[in-house]
Design an enzyme around this catalytic site. Structure first.
Site, mmCIF file in Angstrom:
data_model
loop_
_atom_site.group_PDB
_atom_site.id
_atom_site.type_symbol
_atom_site.label_atom_id
_atom_site.label_comp_id
_atom_site.label_asym_id
_atom_site.label_seq_id
_atom_site.Cartn_x
_atom_site.Cartn_y
_atom_site.Cartn_z
ATOM 1 N N TYR A 142 -50.660 33.579 63.028
ATOM 2 C CA TYR A 142 -50.746 33.004 61.682
ATOM 3 C C TYR A 142 -51.227 31.569 61.797
ATOM 4 O O TYR A 142 -50.749 30.817 62.652
ATOM 5 C CB TYR A 142 -49.387 33.033 60.998
ATOM 6 C CG TYR A 142 -49.373 32.449 59.602
ATOM 7 C CD1 TYR A 142 -48.791 31.202 59.348
ATOM 8 C CD2 TYR A 142 -49.942 33.127 58.539
ATOM 9 C CE1 TYR A 142 -48.787 30.656 58.068
ATOM 10 C CE2 TYR A 142 -49.945 32.584 57.251
ATOM 11 C CZ TYR A 142 -49.363 31.351 57.022
ATOM 12 O OH TYR A 142 -49.370 30.824 55.762
ATOM 13 N N ASP A 237 -54.388 26.205 67.954
ATOM 14 C CA ASP A 237 -53.605 25.878 66.766
ATOM 15 C C ASP A 237 -52.204 25.481 67.244
ATOM 16 O O ASP A 237 -51.375 26.349 67.540
ATOM 17 C CB ASP A 237 -53.547 27.083 65.820
ATOM 18 C CG ASP A 237 -52.675 26.779 64.602
ATOM 19 O OD1 ASP A 237 -52.613 27.637 63.696
ATOM 20 O OD2 ASP A 237 -52.037 25.707 64.578
ATOM 21 N N LYS A 265 -46.373 20.021 61.008
ATOM 22 C CA LYS A 265 -44.935 20.053 61.273
ATOM 23 C C LYS A 265 -44.410 18.776 61.948
ATOM 24 O O LYS A 265 -44.205 17.761 61.295
ATOM 25 C CB LYS A 265 -44.611 21.313 62.084
ATOM 26 C CG LYS A 265 -44.954 22.617 61.317
ATOM 27 C CD LYS A 265 -44.621 23.850 62.094
ATOM 28 C CE LYS A 265 -45.210 25.089 61.457
ATOM 29 N NZ LYS A 265 -44.412 25.612 60.329
HETATM 30 P P1 KE4 Z 1 -48.633 24.932 56.826
HETATM 31 O O1 KE4 Z 1 -49.822 25.027 55.935
HETATM 32 O O2 KE4 Z 1 -47.541 25.904 56.404
HETATM 33 O O3 KE4 Z 1 -48.119 23.495 57.007
HETATM 34 O O4 KE4 Z 1 -49.075 25.368 58.304
HETATM 35 C C1 KE4 Z 1 -49.677 26.614 58.483
HETATM 36 C C2 KE4 Z 1 -49.515 27.054 59.927
HETATM 37 C C3 KE4 Z 1 -50.571 26.929 60.788
HETATM 38 N N1 KE4 Z 1 -50.471 27.299 62.087
HETATM 39 C C4 KE4 Z 1 -49.312 27.798 62.577
HETATM 40 C C5 KE4 Z 1 -49.244 28.197 64.023
HETATM 41 C C6 KE4 Z 1 -48.191 27.943 61.740
HETATM 42 O O5 KE4 Z 1 -47.043 28.460 62.243
HETATM 43 C C7 KE4 Z 1 -48.279 27.563 60.391
HETATM 44 C C8 KE4 Z 1 -47.121 27.710 59.419
HETATM 45 N N2 KE4 Z 1 -45.921 28.272 59.951
HETATM 46 C C9 KE4 Z 1 -45.082 28.943 59.009
HETATM 47 C C10 KE4 Z 1 -43.898 29.536 59.767
HETATM 48 N N3 KE4 Z 1 -44.233 30.726 60.428
HETATM 49 C C11 KE4 Z 1 -44.633 28.034 57.900
HETATM 50 C C12 KE4 Z 1 -43.499 28.554 57.051
HETATM 51 C C13 KE4 Z 1 -43.968 29.044 55.717
HETATM 52 O O6 KE4 Z 1 -45.041 29.677 55.653
HETATM 53 O O7 KE4 Z 1 -43.222 28.795 54.742
#
Ligand code: KE4
Length: 426
Positions: A142, A237, A265
């Site tokens: 993801y 990523d 994060k």
């Molecule tokens: P954000 O747009 O949510 O800040 O980041 C996206 C993203 C990009 N790359 C990786 C490896 C990520 O894990 C994420 C977002 N992680 C999720 C948890 N699996 C965020 C939690 C959510 O979607 O509410």
């Protein structure tokens, strides 16, 4: 009916699923979500005043635990000077310099407001650098919710049953090619079938959105070699692994160099921050220097930069934290495995550094196929058993547990005892 349930009823009237991000809706665990009122150290407190040991940690940012004084005070100080100017500020220079100092193989940083935005921009940069359109990603990984990446995605897209989202035009999705994590042959097959059209391979160096699945020996090195062989860029990523596996992230941890690295994060310290980073040669293709456009009203926001700077400075100045977190997470994993064996619970506990996740399967989990074989109904029961005993986990199988500096040895021991009681009841 508790306060969380009352708030959830109201929330569902005015927000899709009652949440601002799907995983928070607790649909994969079939219960109303806890509405959190505050957090401190290793704990979160819900609207009914219940305290939980927190292993969500805001999905990774809170590596120092919640409400860390260094971060809180930095935010308070910054806020007093104004919230947003839409102009360059000192802190943006300082955090960019710090990231360049800590992270191997990058020379320039562009701040954005989320991991999604960082990855979306990194893909655009890779396409701008190479003049190619196709992208290779891995099923179950993801990378946020931009159109090109919502193809066979992991995390809540997977848990919610829409790994390839509606609303993404086929003309866009067709440029996203899907390989299998830890399977280099599946990557080379795509390169051969799409000779000269692949701009980049994007990978979570440690898959943490299918649950935690580490890279097989030689996998990341193999991706580097294939990208060099076929003229594509390698994008790490590191939204989760960045500043979590080590100060230099996965590039340092595994000794493999990526061409573009994305962060989120942890670099925001709990505030909305993402970044994409690369060489000067590539980053000077980004506006206003070059033809790859990207912009943002709140990019580099002064309060967010203050939070991120405070957290990254702390990590830089206390780099022993990584060994400490690794040791605590190792102890937690060992305790979970011992309890599972005692209670005859078939579970694989995968761990990389301070990231870990249980899969309720009798075998090991080294691929996405293995991960999808996990008993998600049993995970839901495990989640509920832990929650009622005061431990908050990711409310879905295809996520990670995050250990922070605030998870002391005593808290780890308490967690192991709760796991034991929860496994006994599975
Ligand atoms: P954000 O747009 O949510 O800040 O980041 C996206 C993203 C990009 N790359 C990786 C490896 C990520 O894990 C994420 C977002 N992680 C999720 C948890 N699996 C965020 C939690 C959510 O979607 O509410």
């Amino acid at each position: 009916m508790g306060v969380s349930e009352e708030l959830f009823d109201r929330a569902q009237m005015v927000m899709p699923g009652g949440v601002n991000s799907p995983v928070r809706a607790y649909r994969a665990v079939n219960m109303a979500p806890r509405f959190i009122a505050r957090a401190d150290g290793a704990y979160v407190y819900d609207e009914d005043g219940r305290r939980y040991i927190d292993y969500v940690c805001s999905w990774g940012p809170m590596i120092l635990g919640h409400n860390h004084p260094a971060i809180r005070e930095a935010v308070e100080r910054a806020a007093r000077d104004g919230l947003s100017f839409g102009a360059p500020t000192r802190r943006e220079v300082e955090i960019a310099e710090l990231i360049v100092d800590c992270v191997p193989n990058i020379e320039m940083v562009r701040m954005v407001n989320s991991g999604t935005e960082a990855v979306m921009s990194a893909i655009r940069l890779a396409r701008g650098v190479t003049g190619r359109d196709d992208l290779i990603k891995f099923a179950g990984c993801y990378h946020g919710h931009s159109d090109s990446l919502l193809v066979n995605a992991g995390s809540s897209a997977l848990a919610g049953g829409c790994p390839s989202s509606a609303g993404v035009p086929e003309d866009i999705a067709k440029h996203t090619l899907t390989a299998r994590f830890n399977d280099l042959e599946s990557v080379e097959e795509l390169f051969r079938a799409h000779e000269g059209t692949v701009a980049a391979v994007i990978v979570e160096p440690v898959a943490a959105n299918m649950g935690v699945v580490g890279p097989a020996e030689g996998f990341l090195e193999g991706l580097r070699a294939l990208c060099d062989k076929y003229g594509a860029l390698l994008i790490f990523d590191e939204v989760i692994t960045g500043f979590r596996l080590s100060l230099g992230g996965a590039q340092e941890y595994y000794g493999v160099r990526a061409d573009i690295v994305t962060f989120g994060k942890i670099i925001g310290g709990g505030m909305p921050v993402g970044a994409y980073c690369s060489s000067r040669q590539f980053m000077e293709l980004v506006a206003p220097c070059g033809p790859v456009y990207q912009a943002g009203t709140l990019s580099g926001n002064p309060v967010a930069m203050a939070a991120g700077l405070a957290q990254l400075r702390y990590l830089r100045d206390h780099s022993g934290i990584y060994e400490q977190l690794d040791g605590r997470a190792a102890r937690l994993a060992a305790g979970m495995r011992a309890s599972a064996a005692e209670h005859g619970v078939p579970v694989a506990i995968n761990r990389v550094g301070s990231l870990l996740s249980p899969f309720f399967v009798p075998t090991e989990v080294t691929t996405f196929t293995d991960a999808k074989g996990s008993d998600t109904a049993r995970y839901a029961r495990y989640f509920a058993n832990m929650l009622k005993r005061g431990v908050a986990l990711a409310p879905a199988q295809f996520e990670a547990m995050f250990v922070s500096e605030a998870h002391t040895d005593e808290i780890i021991d308490e967690t192991i005892a709760v796991v034991d009681a929860s496994f006994a009841e599975l």
